[in-house]
Design an enzyme around this catalytic site. Sequence first.
Site, PDB file in Angstrom:
ATOM      1  N   ASP A 198      21.094 -62.555  58.207  1.00 20.43           N
ATOM      2  CA  ASP A 198      20.267 -61.353  58.189  1.00 20.43           C
ATOM      3  C   ASP A 198      20.875 -60.293  57.287  1.00 20.43           C
ATOM      4  O   ASP A 198      21.024 -59.133  57.657  1.00 20.43           O
ATOM      5  CB  ASP A 198      20.081 -60.823  59.616  1.00 20.43           C
ATOM      6  CG  ASP A 198      18.851 -59.915  59.717  1.00 20.43           C
ATOM      7  OD1 ASP A 198      17.995 -59.965  58.810  1.00 20.43           O
ATOM      8  OD2 ASP A 198      18.757 -59.157  60.700  1.00 20.43           O
TER       9      ASP A 198
ATOM     10  N   GLY B 213      21.052 -43.671  65.400  1.00 16.27           N
ATOM     11  CA  GLY B 213      20.228 -44.698  64.775  1.00 16.27           C
ATOM     12  C   GLY B 213      19.352 -45.362  65.803  1.00 16.27           C
ATOM     13  O   GLY B 213      19.533 -45.214  67.006  1.00 16.27           O
TER      14      GLY B 213
END
Length: 990
Positions: free
Chosen positions: A782, A663
Amino acid sequence: MAGRDSASVCGGLAAVVVVVEDSGVGNWRASEWQKRRWQQTALFFASLCFLVNFVASDSDPGETAVLKAFRAALLDPNAKLGNWVGSDPCGNAWEGVYCGLQDPNNGNVSLVTELRLFQLGLGGTLVPDLGNLSHLMILDVMWNNLSGNIPPTLGNLTNLYLLLLNGNNFTGPLPSELGQLTNLNRLQIDQNNFLGNVPSSFGNLKKVQHLHMNNNSLTGSIPAQLGSLPKLLHLLLDYNQLSGELPAALANAPSLQIIQLDNNLFNSTVSIPPDWGRISTLIKLSLKNCNLSGNLPNFSSWNDLKFLDLSYNSFTGELPNSSYPLNLTVIDLSHNALVGPFPGGLGSLQNLQALVLEDNNITGYLPLDLGTGQNYQTSPQTVLDLQNNSLSINQSFVNLISHTNTKLWMYGNAQVCGSSASYNPICVAQEYSSLIEDDTTNVTAADSSNCSCTPPDVPGPFLGSNSACNCVQPIVVGFQLKSPSFLFFDAFSEAFLSWLTAGLDLSLSQVSIQHAQWVGPRLQMTLLLLPEVGVFNVTEFDRLYAIFSQWKIVDNPVLGPYELLSFYPRTPPGNTSPATKGLSAGAIAAIVLSVALVTAILVCLLMFQFFRRHGKPIITSSGIPLKGNATENAALKVAGVKAFTFEELADITDQFDAKHVVGQGGYGKVYQGKLKDGQLVAIKRAEVGSLQGAHEFYTEIELLSRVHHKNLVKLVGYCLLVDESEQMLVYEFMPGGTLRDHLKASAKEPLDFTTRLGIALGSAKGILYLHTEANPPIFHRDIKASNILLDSDKTAKVADFGLSKLAPVPDLQGSIPDHISTVVKGTPGYMDPEYFLTHKLTDKSDVYSFGVVLLELFSGQQPIVHGKNIVREVIAACNAGKILSFVDPRMGSYNGDALQALFQLGMACCRDHTDDRPSMVEVVRELENIWRSSPYSMPLTSSVNFTYSPSSSDSVHYTGQDASSMTVLDIEKSNVTELLSHTVALVRPR
Ligand SMILES: *[C@@H]1O[C@H](CO)[C@@H](O)[C@H](O)[C@H]1NC(C)=O
Ligand SMILES: *[C@@H]1O[C@H](CO)[C@@H](O)[C@H](O)[C@H]1NC(C)=O
């Protein structure tokens, strides 16, 4: 005149001290602590007297020199030893120095008997001169950052009763000289980096009851000499690198109750010595993952055995068919090569919490009496994990499934879970190890009064129905059971509280368990000790501390060894007596603060300590790390989190080779790696130039280490090289990737509706945990689809606490602000508009972001497409009667009611005004309702029930089963009808 009077009183007291001293001779062990209390009381008066007479008590000059040498080799970043000045440690009450004896040759001189430097953030080393303190009985430096070797001269401290070095960074070999400590009761050196062998001289510790040496790097074999320890109760050596054979001679230790040796690498050709079968005192035998083989021993003579873990070895042969110890609570024989029939004797166990035989080749039928034991009715949970064997079931099944608290796991037994039965709930694959992590107990105070108190006060013991609120100031105790003999604490929490309150001489209503969680095999908890009214006075405070720190509570066989992890406040509230050590302004301030704030302070202290230790502050107000001068991996100690070296992580990723990248984000790359123990991890490595602030880095470590929930990604460790600006976080690896990836148009296997619902519910639970169960509560800030990760079985886990802020904590006046003012951070598209405008962060900010995620699940779309915001688009589409164009066609068949409810919930979460949004608990409740009304096993293609009764009002209000306090966006009736009438057309077969 006054001076003379007090002098004669003092003389009288000194006589009392002498008498007490004499009566103690010959019966040292029984009366030792009582004697010490007398001495301390006498000293208290003595110091009062000295104060009155303006005379200082004398310390031994030799001992003072030793303490100064000791101090010189210590690092004291928090200035805890600030009062170690002058030349009279006893008279001036140096922090942590206790002088409990008078010099026999000179009654005016006091001798040091205890060094109590527990959890002060100290660094540095232990100097060899410590061996000169020949009267020392307690050396307690637990939970600091001390390093270096143990000086062999400690072997000269022959009066030592407690040697407590655990929770530091000590390394090097264990000196064989420690074997000279013939008065030692407890040796705790666990949680360090000790190397080399366990010295055979430990066989001379004739009075030792506790050998705690787990979590080190010890090698070699266990010396047979330990078998000659007449008092040994608990031998903890788990998490080392021991090899060789298990010594048969251990069977000669006549008092041995706990043998815990998990995670060592013994000689693969050896088994458990048959001699061990005669250790009739054994209560717990834990040999998980020890590389052992051979046949199982005969259990029948272990009459008191409660806990047996022999999992992850290569044991062969059959399970003994003799009778099993009746009190067995946990039996884990999983992941071996056992064969033969399921023994009948296992059916009759009355106290069983877990029987784990997973991954063997056990055959035959379950005994008919399995499930008839008392535990199946009364225990909060009983788990029978029999997965991956060759078992069959008959009538026994009826007993087992009739108790809702019994979990029977039969996945991988072909006769039971063959092709036709794969939908049976007992045939679903399950993860046993996750059970223990989920057993995060939250027992709140026995507060029958329903009082709301102003922090730092909490509701105290109930004083009777007519009394006003009894608000009291608690002592907050970090506590751990190091080797308990159970799996589910719920069944033992009452027994635990009775044991503890009896030992502390408090009433049952004066102790409450705030939180309990497993960290490996240890059960850690936060306890509140509540005074009956007001605050504990100095005497009570000292008494309670002494009981914990001197192990005055008698060991309980099931609970096993215990230990203090922290104790706040550190000094008695409001105390100004000269007998109390080192009460600083900081300490007084700390006393005023609440439970939550104490935790926050701890975080600050840890960080402060870290930065201090590196010579200069290395964060600026903007949170950007500056160059420090440290080169080593910064050793911030966080329980349960490992500090990796750079080399270790480079090693398992082939020097961060591109083939390990799984990632990439704004911060840098994420690598996959496999730790030495086989665990897959994801390593998040901040890119040079895009490091997060050191502050945020530490926030994340500290937060993640404390939160444990199955829907939150678990932090395994971290690595920080300040000078090379290297920051890495090591997480459990989530093979399913991010939710965002699964919602992409390019996703190979689009998520079906039920899975989406499950993900919504799981992540909502994770967020709810952060808001309500984490202590102190945490706002995530978040929440977004790319921060929701999926496990191999699509369990959702919320990740990335990098932007987390602790929820508001009470200020010094005790009032709690309802928001945090903060610089706006977050991700565009997910950000609460009110937060954006006002900078006020509340729990509802997370609710908003979560609402956006729900709309993503519903629509498959990103929150911002071509500059347009999903929330506004959805509202506009809804008003224009075109909401169906937003339903993600890739989610397959779905229940129309459930989809509608999910949509409405998402819209409710995204309302502009904070107060109009549901709370996270309401969100979870509603998702559970939706989940229940849309059962997992329901074949959606044929039996979806699209009944809909329009409300009598013009607009349809949201009506969940528990909508009492919910406020939801109203949707025009016509639009809803449209939504429903078109839904049928979208249902298609799988
Ligand atoms: C401790 O004892 C040793 C040996 O007797 C001596 O050399 C040393 O100076 C002593 N340390 C202190 C600080 O007095
Ligand atoms: C294991 O034990 C066997 C038999 O005692 C011995 O021959 C062998 O060398 C041992 N292996 C190791 C690695 O110590």
